[in-house]
Structures are given as structure tokens and as C-alpha cells.
Design a protein around this motif. Structure first.
Motif, mmCIF file in Angstrom:
data_model
loop_
_atom_site.group_PDB
_atom_site.id
_atom_site.type_symbol
_atom_site.label_atom_id
_atom_site.label_comp_id
_atom_site.label_asym_id
_atom_site.label_seq_id
_atom_site.Cartn_x
_atom_site.Cartn_y
_atom_site.Cartn_z
ATOM 1 N N PHE A 1 0.830 -1.195 0.000
ATOM 2 C CA PHE A 1 0.000 0.000 0.000
ATOM 3 C C PHE A 1 0.874 1.259 0.000
ATOM 4 O O PHE A 1 0.591 2.187 -0.740
ATOM 5 N N ASP A 2 1.916 1.258 0.825
ATOM 6 C CA ASP A 2 2.784 2.439 0.909
ATOM 7 C C ASP A 2 3.484 2.711 -0.416
ATOM 8 O O ASP A 2 3.524 3.850 -0.875
ATOM 9 N N VAL A 3 4.034 1.674 -1.022
ATOM 10 C CA VAL A 3 4.742 1.831 -2.294
ATOM 11 C C VAL A 3 3.780 2.319 -3.375
ATOM 12 O O VAL A 3 4.105 3.220 -4.150
ATOM 13 N N ALA A 4 2.591 1.748 -3.424
ATOM 14 C CA ALA A 4 1.604 2.162 -4.415
ATOM 15 C C ALA A 4 1.199 3.614 -4.189
ATOM 16 O O ALA A 4 1.079 4.383 -5.140
ATOM 17 N N GLU A 5 1.022 3.977 -2.943
ATOM 18 C CA GLU A 5 0.628 5.349 -2.619
ATOM 19 C C GLU A 5 1.719 6.333 -3.006
ATOM 20 O O GLU A 5 1.452 7.358 -3.634
ATOM 21 N N ASP A 6 2.951 6.003 -2.663
ATOM 22 C CA ASP A 6 4.076 6.893 -2.968
ATOM 23 C C ASP A 6 4.309 7.017 -4.469
ATOM 24 O O ASP A 6 4.693 8.066 -4.965
ATOM 25 N N GLY A 7 4.080 5.925 -5.204
ATOM 26 C CA GLY A 7 4.316 5.922 -6.645
ATOM 27 C C GLY A 7 3.126 6.336 -7.475
ATOM 28 O O GLY A 7 3.203 6.397 -8.698
ATOM 29 N N GLY A 8 2.004 6.603 -6.846
ATOM 30 C CA GLY A 8 0.805 6.986 -7.587
ATOM 31 C C GLY A 8 0.228 5.846 -8.408
ATOM 32 O O GLY A 8 -0.451 6.069 -9.406
ATOM 33 N N GLU A 46 -9.213 1.824 3.953
ATOM 34 C CA GLU A 46 -9.886 3.067 4.325
ATOM 35 C C GLU A 46 -8.922 4.254 4.324
ATOM 36 O O GLU A 46 -9.287 5.357 3.951
ATOM 37 N N SER A 47 -7.673 4.013 4.700
ATOM 38 C CA SER A 47 -6.710 5.112 4.765
ATOM 39 C C SER A 47 -5.933 5.296 3.458
ATOM 40 O O SER A 47 -5.218 6.288 3.311
ATOM 41 N N TYR A 48 -6.082 4.386 2.518
ATOM 42 C CA TYR A 48 -5.351 4.471 1.253
ATOM 43 C C TYR A 48 -5.824 5.683 0.459
ATOM 44 O O TYR A 48 -7.017 5.862 0.224
ATOM 45 N N ARG A 49 -4.874 6.526 0.040
ATOM 46 C CA ARG A 49 -5.223 7.767 -0.668
ATOM 47 C C ARG A 49 -5.276 7.585 -2.182
ATOM 48 O O ARG A 49 -5.714 8.477 -2.900
ATOM 49 N N GLY A 50 -4.835 6.440 -2.677
ATOM 50 C CA GLY A 50 -4.833 6.206 -4.110
ATOM 51 C C GLY A 50 -6.085 5.517 -4.584
ATOM 52 O O GLY A 50 -7.077 5.398 -3.857
ATOM 53 N N LEU A 51 -6.011 5.057 -5.815
ATOM 54 C CA LEU A 51 -7.130 4.360 -6.439
ATOM 55 C C LEU A 51 -6.926 2.856 -6.303
ATOM 56 O O LEU A 51 -5.865 2.335 -6.644
ATOM 57 N N ALA A 52 -7.929 2.184 -5.779
ATOM 58 C CA ALA A 52 -7.897 0.732 -5.660
ATOM 59 C C ALA A 52 -9.120 0.170 -6.382
ATOM 60 O O ALA A 52 -10.232 0.672 -6.218
ATOM 61 N N VAL A 53 -8.894 -0.863 -7.177
ATOM 62 C CA VAL A 53 -9.957 -1.517 -7.924
ATOM 63 C C VAL A 53 -10.056 -2.954 -7.425
ATOM 64 O O VAL A 53 -9.053 -3.672 -7.390
#
Length: 171
Positions: A1-8, A46-53
Motif C-alpha cells: 500500500f505504501d509503495v503504491a501510494e508513494d508511486g501513484g 480506508e486510509s489508502y489515498r490512491g485508487l484501488a480496484v
């Protein structure tokens, strides 16, 4: 989650019901840890700021807490007859050759009009048909595709009756 969030990046969970399934009654330590994992995923989503499908064909098996937190739920119904015909033509052309698609056009349209299948089921049926034709060292024919259709229908407990089958492959 962190890596995905940081990398957009966009997170994609295929067969999401396997990860985001309903929490169960705790009967032993395995159940307890499974519920802890689901609780963690729930908090992290819930806390993830990116897009999740999340993709599933078993929406009813998702934990309702996840469903409440989803902003959009998109249901993709089975394709209509015209879409099935287009899928049959495209997949036979892609997997069996353009010549086969042209030669089998009437049969493909009949399959698309009369047999309710998903796109994935049509693809599987075409693959079965292509392999059957190659094993028989014969050009791809409607009888090969019907064999694939019958396999897909059997997976759902459905089948052609003899009259339907005869309409496609003859008596």
C-alpha cells in the motif's frame, strides 16, 4: 500500500473476495488470525489515498464493511446477444484465424444469439474448439466450438438438449 501510494500506482485486486471476504466466527487461532488480517486490510483500504480496484464475480462473499467503504460499485452484466456475436467473431478470428471467423460467421451469430455466456466463457469455448480442431488435424468447425460451449455450460450445471445440439452440429 505504501509503495503504491508513494508511486501513484493503481492497486488492482482480482478475485477480491479471496482477500476481502466475510469475517467469520472465531473457533480457533486460524479464524482469529484470518479476522485480524481482514481487519488490517479494512483499515488500510480506508486510509489508502490512491485508487484501488477490486474485481470479483462473488460480490456476496465480500465483507459488508468493505462494501460500505467503496465509493463506486460497477456491476458488469452478462453480454447481450449482439455483444456475444461480436465476441464470438473477434475471438474466433484472434485465436482460430480470420478465415475461420468468416467461414463460421452464421454459426457464430447463432451461438451468440442463442447461448448466454460471458466473454470469458466464450474465450474458453473458442480455445477448447481450436485445440480440438488441431488434435483432429481439421479446420476449426462449429462442432469444435460446440464442444467448448458444452464444457462451459457443464461448469454451471447447464447443457444443450439434443434438439439444440442438433441445430448446431446436425443430427
Amino acid at each position: 500500500f505504501d509503495v503504491a501510494e508513494d508511486g501513484g500506482a493503481i492497486l488492482f485486486f482480482d478475485e477480491a473476495d479471496a482477500l476481502f471476504g466475510k469475517r467469520g466466527e472465531v473457533k480457533d487461532s486460524h479464524d482469529r488470525y484470518a479476522n485480524i488480517e481482514i481487519n488490517y486490510l479494512l483499515q488500510r483500504m480506508e486510509s489508502y489515498r490512491g485508487l484501488a480496484v477490486l474485481a470479483t464475480n462473488r460480490k456476496g462473499d465480500l465483507d459488508v464493511a468493505f462494501l460500505r467503504r467503496l465509493r463506486y460499485v460497477v456491476e458488469l452484466p452478462r453480454p447481450e446477444a449482439a455483444d456475444r456475436c461480436a465476441l464470438w467473431r473477434r475471438l474466433v478470428s484472434d485465436l482460430g484465424g480470420a478465415e475461420a471467423s468468416g467461414a463460421l460467421a452464421a454459426g457464430l451469430d447463432m451461438l451468440g444469439a442463442e447461448v448466454e455466456l460471458t466473454g470469458a466463457q466464450i474465450k474458453n469455448a473458442v480455445l477448447v474448439g481450436v485445440f480440438a480442431a488441431r488434435r483432429a488435424d481439421a479446420p476449426l468447425g462449429i462442432r469444435h466450438l460446440v464442444r467448448g460451449v458444452e464444457r462451459e455450460l457443464a461448469k454451471e450445471g447447464r447443457s444443450f438438449n439434443e434438439r439444440q445440439r442438433a441445430r448446431f452440429v446436425g443430427g
